[in-house]
Design a protein around this motif. Structure first.
Motif, PDB file in Angstrom:
ATOM      1  N   UNK A  11       0.865  -1.094   0.027  1.00  0.00           N
ATOM      2  CA  UNK A  11      -0.007  -0.024  -0.114  1.00  0.00           C
ATOM      3  C   UNK A  11       0.730   1.411  -0.027  1.00  0.00           C
ATOM      4  N   UNK A  12       2.139   1.190   0.642  1.00  0.00           N
ATOM      5  CA  UNK A  12       2.828   2.370   0.775  1.00  0.00           C
ATOM      6  C   UNK A  12       4.115   2.451  -0.114  1.00  0.00           C
ATOM      7  N   UNK A  13       4.385   1.457  -0.964  1.00  0.00           N
ATOM      8  CA  UNK A  13       5.463   1.606  -1.934  1.00  0.00           C
ATOM      9  C   UNK A  13       5.139   1.485  -3.406  1.00  0.00           C
ATOM     10  N   UNK A  14       4.998   2.674  -3.828  1.00  0.00           N
ATOM     11  CA  UNK A  14       5.006   2.601  -5.441  1.00  0.00           C
ATOM     12  C   UNK A  14       5.974   1.955  -6.127  1.00  0.00           C
ATOM     13  N   UNK A  15       7.181   2.392  -5.635  1.00  0.00           N
ATOM     14  CA  UNK A  15       8.412   1.730  -6.425  1.00  0.00           C
ATOM     15  C   UNK A  15       8.292   0.006  -6.464  1.00  0.00           C
ATOM     16  N   UNK A  16       8.160  -0.409  -5.309  1.00  0.00           N
ATOM     17  CA  UNK A  16       8.111  -1.899  -5.115  1.00  0.00           C
ATOM     18  C   UNK A  16       6.705  -2.325  -5.736  1.00  0.00           C
ATOM     19  N   UNK A  17       5.814  -1.697  -5.825  1.00  0.00           N
ATOM     20  CA  UNK A  17       4.418  -1.786  -6.612  1.00  0.00           C
ATOM     21  C   UNK A  17       4.601  -2.203  -8.253  1.00  0.00           C
ATOM     22  N   UNK A  18       5.737  -1.331  -8.630  1.00  0.00           N
ATOM     23  CA  UNK A  18       5.858  -1.103 -10.195  1.00  0.00           C
ATOM     24  C   UNK A  18       6.685  -2.549 -10.541  1.00  0.00           C
ATOM     25  N   UNK A  19       7.927  -2.679  -9.578  1.00  0.00           N
ATOM     26  CA  UNK A  19       8.590  -3.831  -9.825  1.00  0.00           C
ATOM     27  C   UNK A  19       7.794  -5.053  -9.603  1.00  0.00           C
ATOM     28  N   UNK A  20       6.809  -4.996  -8.686  1.00  0.00           N
ATOM     29  CA  UNK A  20       6.027  -6.308  -8.645  1.00  0.00           C
ATOM     30  C   UNK A  20       4.947  -6.606  -9.742  1.00  0.00           C
ATOM     31  N   UNK A  21       4.394  -5.481 -10.442  1.00  0.00           N
ATOM     32  CA  UNK A  21       3.560  -5.470 -11.607  1.00  0.00           C
ATOM     33  C   UNK A  21       4.567  -6.112 -12.674  1.00  0.00           C
ATOM     34  N   UNK A  22       5.697  -5.427 -12.783  1.00  0.00           N
ATOM     35  CA  UNK A  22       6.689  -5.734 -13.981  1.00  0.00           C
ATOM     36  C   UNK A  22       7.174  -7.547 -13.835  1.00  0.00           C
ATOM     37  N   UNK A  23       7.494  -7.772 -12.593  1.00  0.00           N
ATOM     38  CA  UNK A  23       7.655  -9.365 -12.504  1.00  0.00           C
ATOM     39  C   UNK A  23       6.525 -10.249 -12.832  1.00  0.00           C
ATOM     40  N   UNK A  24       5.146  -9.789 -12.328  1.00  0.00           N
ATOM     41  CA  UNK A  24       4.088 -10.559 -12.894  1.00  0.00           C
ATOM     42  C   UNK A  24       4.217 -10.583 -14.303  1.00  0.00           C
ATOM     43  N   UNK A  25       4.179  -9.264 -14.878  1.00  0.00           N
ATOM     44  CA  UNK A  25       4.436  -9.416 -16.608  1.00  0.00           C
ATOM     45  C   UNK A  25       5.312 -10.320 -16.949  1.00  0.00           C
ATOM     46  N   UNK A  26       6.554 -10.393 -16.428  1.00  0.00           N
ATOM     47  CA  UNK A  26       7.562 -11.300 -17.029  1.00  0.00           C
ATOM     48  C   UNK A  26       7.176 -12.893 -16.905  1.00  0.00           C
ATOM     49  N   UNK A  27       6.545 -13.015 -15.701  1.00  0.00           N
ATOM     50  CA  UNK A  27       6.155 -14.461 -15.316  1.00  0.00           C
ATOM     51  C   UNK A  27       4.821 -14.946 -16.220  1.00  0.00           C
ATOM     52  N   UNK A  28       4.348 -13.993 -16.732  1.00  0.00           N
ATOM     53  CA  UNK A  28       2.846 -14.334 -17.660  1.00  0.00           C
ATOM     54  C   UNK A  28       1.687 -14.406 -16.995  1.00  0.00           C
TER      55      UNK A  28
END
Length: 469
Positions: free
Chosen positions: A211-228
């Motif tokens: 909830x409080x980490x926009x940068x962490x959220x960006x990399x999290x959603x990016x990782x999910x994209x990479x993992x399909x």
């Protein structure tokens, strides 16, 4: 014979940086060695090639002294050391956080008054917008804790819990970035990408910090994209986060995220996704508008060229020419003229204006082997379209000689360019057959089995024309 490291470094640096280096050398704080300054002033007159023979350079720098090769080498090494120190100095100038940290260290070592609460001014609230700020928050809190332990009579100006929170954030973001690097579809490192590690890091993100980490959220959603995983949803959330927080992101962090996003789209395009190229084009437009691709106001030549190539492939010719005229002045010298001519020639070729494309290519200057390769391959394509067999054969041989002689080019790049020329010539010869279908199918199969091949889609297209004939 290759140039010394000093000269190769100077060739890559823009004029405005070299002008500042002159001032740096002339400062008695940074340099008290007069002969080094004299050598630099003489070297400046040989820019941008820096290829004056050693004895001539020595005479130019020291006209009243006899040439000594050993002395010149010593001075050249000393000048390279000063250049490296100058580059460190310029980076330190830009890094306010590191300046702050070094100042605190010096003040602690010399028992001076602490910077105190002012040090926390740039780091407010629970949101950490980039990894450097996150780590800096930890260093600040840790430094204050150590001061408190050492001098127990001092009042603690910040909650000790602040030591833990940024450290947790730093750990999470670092792990997410590491996993993104491993999972990047363009360079995927499958053996290192352990399922258990991915599960642990994703669980940490979801349970405590999302909830409080926009940068962490960006990399999290990016990782999910990479993992399909849920590509549409994660793509939309990544887009929203980048647009919402663009102004607060560190420029290098922003470029890193957009580069990963581009790699994801590029992988989809290479995998045959019909919509990926249009998404790449839209992403490039967004990156241009937000100035993500600009480095200190300048356009990197490789990004500039790739944007034009994408516009040409989508037949966005008007936009491509407009972009070319608007932004080519922001390419650094000495690449500007050559990049402009190369990109303009490619646009004209894609429009079928072959004679104009050939005229543009007469102005190309080759400061990078890649542009020479691109130049020769584009000529092969023009000769193919204009039915010039002698032109194709001559350029194929010229390309082969260039690739053989230029040792800077990797074996992969050498093979892929040679294979392009070889297959282009084979396809051209099939045009004279009454029934080229069978032979064209054989060539197409050979190309599909060839792991190293440039401009694969163009060659496939030419083969398909022969098959359908």
């Amino acid at each position: 014979m290759s140039l010394p490291k000093l000269y190769r470094s100077l060739q890559q640096l823009p004029d405005k940086i070299l002008d500042r280096f002159t001032l740096f050398l002339q400062s008695p704080i940074h340099n008290s060695h007069e002969e080094t300054t004299q050598l630099w002033l003489a070297l400046q007159t040989t820019a941008p090639e820096y290829d004056l023979p050693d004895e001539a350079l020595f005479k130019l720098a020291f006209p009243d002294k006899n040439y000594k090769n050993a002395r010149l080498r010593v001075l050249r090494n000393y000048l390279l050391e000063k250049l490296e120190r100058f580059l460190i100095f310029t980076e330190l100038e830009k890094d306010k956080l590191l300046q702050n940290r070094l100042l605190r260290r010096s003040m602690n070592q010399n028992r001076l008054d602490s910077i105190g609460k002012k040090a926390w001014a740039p780091i407010t609230g629970p949101v950490y917008w980039d990894l450097d700020l996150t780590l800096e928050a930890f260093h600040l809190a840790q430094n204050e804790l150590m001061t408190f332990v050492r001098e127990s009579n001092r009042e603690l100006s910040h909650d000790l819990g602040a030591v833990v929170s940024p450290l947790d954030s730093y750990y999470l973001i670092t792990r997410l970035k590491y996993l993104c690097a491993l999972a990047d579809p363009m360079t995927r490192q499958e053996p290192l990408l352990e399922d258990e590690t991915v599960k642990q890091v994703c669980a940490l993100y979801k349970s405590n910090l999302k909830s409080s980490q926009p940068l962490a959220s960006m990399y999290f959603h990016l990782l999910q994209l990479f993992l399909g995983k849920k590509p549409k949803m994660n793509m939309q959330r990544l887009k929203s986060l980048l647009l919402a927080h663009d102004e607060r992101l560190d420029p290098h962090e922003s470029l890193n995220l957009y580069t990963y996003w581009f790699n994801y789209l590029n992988y989809r395009n290479r995998s045959g996704d019909a919509h990926a190229m249009a998404e790449i084009f839209a992403l490039y437009k967004q990156m241009i508008e937000l100035e993500v691709l600009f480095e200190e106001g300048s356009f990197a030549a490789n990004h500039f060229r790739n944007i034009v190539l994408v516009a040409a492939r989508l037949k966005e010719f008007e936009w491509g020419h407009s972009f070319l005229e608007k932004y080519h002045s922001r390419i650094q010298n000495p690449w500007r003229k050559g990049v402009y001519a190369n990109c303009n020639a490619y646009l004209l070729f894609a429009e079928g204006r072959y004679a104009e494309a050939k005229r543009q290519m007469q102005d190309i200057e080759f400061h990078d082997p890649e542009y020479k390769i691109s130049y020769q391959m584009l000529f092969i394509r023009i000769y193919y379209e204009t039915n010039d067999i002698s032109g194709i054969e001559d350029m194929k041989n010229a390309l082969k000689i260039f690739l053989y002689r230029n040792k800077q080019i990797t074996q992969t790049a050498r093979s892929s360019a040679n294979n392009f020329a070889r297959f282009a010539l084979r396809l051209f010869h099939l045009q004279g057959l009454k029934a080229p279908k069978e032979q064209a199918n054989k060539v197409l199969k050979a190309m599909e089995e060839c792991p190293q091949l440039r401009d694969r889609k163009w060659l496939y297209g030419k083969a398909q024309i022969l098959i359908d004939a």
